[in-house]
Design a protein around this motif. Structure first.
Motif, short mmCIF file in Angstrom:
data_model
loop_
_atom_site.label_atom_id
_atom_site.label_comp_id
_atom_site.label_asym_id
_atom_site.label_seq_id
_atom_site.Cartn_x
_atom_site.Cartn_y
_atom_site.Cartn_z
N LYS A 194 51.34 -5.26 -24.90
CA LYS A 194 51.83 -6.55 -25.38
C LYS A 194 52.13 -6.52 -26.87
O LYS A 194 52.99 -7.26 -27.35
CB LYS A 194 50.80 -7.64 -25.08
CG LYS A 194 50.79 -8.09 -23.63
CD LYS A 194 49.91 -9.33 -23.48
CE LYS A 194 50.02 -9.92 -22.08
NZ LYS A 194 49.19 -11.14 -21.92
N GLU A 226 42.04 -11.97 -26.03
CA GLU A 226 42.82 -11.42 -24.92
C GLU A 226 42.51 -9.94 -24.80
O GLU A 226 41.92 -9.33 -25.70
CB GLU A 226 44.31 -11.66 -25.16
CG GLU A 226 44.82 -11.19 -26.52
CD GLU A 226 46.23 -11.66 -26.79
OE1 GLU A 226 47.05 -11.64 -25.85
OE2 GLU A 226 46.53 -12.04 -27.93
N GLN A 284 48.81 -1.12 -20.32
CA GLN A 284 49.59 -2.17 -19.65
C GLN A 284 48.97 -3.54 -19.90
O GLN A 284 47.80 -3.78 -19.60
CB GLN A 284 49.66 -1.90 -18.16
CG GLN A 284 50.67 -2.76 -17.41
CD GLN A 284 52.11 -2.41 -17.77
OE1 GLN A 284 52.45 -1.24 -17.95
NE2 GLN A 284 52.96 -3.41 -17.87
N ASP A 285 49.79 -4.44 -20.47
CA ASP A 285 49.38 -5.83 -20.75
C ASP A 285 48.21 -5.93 -21.72
O ASP A 285 47.53 -6.96 -21.78
CB ASP A 285 49.05 -6.57 -19.45
CG ASP A 285 50.26 -6.70 -18.54
OD1 ASP A 285 51.38 -6.87 -19.05
OD2 ASP A 285 50.09 -6.61 -17.31
N GLN A 286 47.98 -4.89 -22.51
CA GLN A 286 46.90 -4.89 -23.50
C GLN A 286 47.47 -5.05 -24.91
O GLN A 286 48.60 -4.67 -25.19
CB GLN A 286 46.13 -3.56 -23.44
CG GLN A 286 45.49 -3.24 -22.12
CD GLN A 286 44.21 -4.01 -21.89
OE1 GLN A 286 43.38 -4.14 -22.79
NE2 GLN A 286 44.04 -4.52 -20.68
N GLY A 312 54.54 -0.91 -21.88
CA GLY A 312 53.85 -2.06 -21.36
C GLY A 312 52.81 -2.73 -22.21
O GLY A 312 52.23 -3.75 -21.79
#
Length: 246
Positions: free
Chosen positions: A44, A64, A93-95, A42
């Protein structure tokens, strides 16, 4: 017919000579295994940096969410997460992951002038071989073993051999003597991979320093993910290959 060669340690990389080649970097214990796991679970993207100073500089430029992960000669860097899947899987996750390691991220940086650059581990070796046979048939492949302290390491050489094994199963390649030797080593191993890597110098040192042996057992699994970590030079980070990039 493509060609496959092996570089035994990061100090042998001539950055300029990587131009025109496809480079695949191995740091099985643990950087490229950690990168593979992070993208599969997960994250990025992963920014491979030279050291903790560059990591903090990169962090300042990001707008971000990110996490810092890394080690310096096996020691945790203050303010950084340990660069192991067990510690990262719940926070990535999403990092964006900014990763600094002694060997693997340095090898990736030194290989970054290659026409295409990938991070490989045992975890994704089969998928990587399929990808290389499909996308880079006829290319000159340079498999880069990160090594440690100016020496080659058993686990990276074994990883290179594993990739070559699956490459020649599905494609046609001319192998250098180094590549032939890596393939023979991989095919000749008769013991569980986790045991083999635990006996390697880095495995012994880390387990002796208190690391849970399950970390080695995890990265010893072959082909459990189809993730292809690809270096996007324009963004300076590794992300999962998407077919629109081809």
């Amino acid at each position: 017919m493509g060609k496959v060669d092996v570089i035994f340690k990061k100090e042998d990389i001539d950055p300029a000579s990587m131009k025109g080649k496809v480079a695949v970097v191995f740091d099985v214990l643990f950087a490229t295994s950690t990168i593979t796991a992070a993208l599969a679970e997960g994250a990025k993207g992963v920014y491979p940096v030279l050291d903790h100073v560059h990591a903090r500089e990169k962090a300042k430029s990001l707008k971000e969410p990110y996490i810092l992960a890394g080690e310096d000669h096996g020691k945790l860097i203050e303010g950084f997460h340990p660069p192991l899947r067990t510690y990262l899987k719940s926070v990535i996750q999403d990092q964006q992951v900014i990763l600094s390691t002694t060997n693997g991220t340095v090898a990736l940086q030194r290989s970054s002038q290659a026409d295409a650059l990938y991070a490989c581990s045992l975890l994704n070796n089969k998928a990587m071989a399929d990808h290389l046979n499909e996308i880079h048939d006829g290319a000159t492949l340079t498999l880069v073993c990160s090594g440690s302290s100016r020496h080659y390491t058993l686990e990276d050489f074994f990883g290179a051999g594993s990739l070559i094994h699956y490459l020649v199963e599905g494609g046609h390649w001319t192998l250098s003597d180094g590549a032939q030797t890596a393939l023979l080593f991989y095919n000749g191993n008769n013991e569980p991979v986790a045991d083999l890597l635990s006996k390697a110098k880095i495995g012994r040192l880390l387990i002796g320093a208190g690391m849970d042996p399950s970390e080695v057992a995890f990265v010893s699994q072959e082909g459990i993910w189809k993730t292809i970590p690809f270096y996007d030079r324009a963004e300076g980070k590794i992300k999962e290959w998407k077919h629109e990039l081809s």
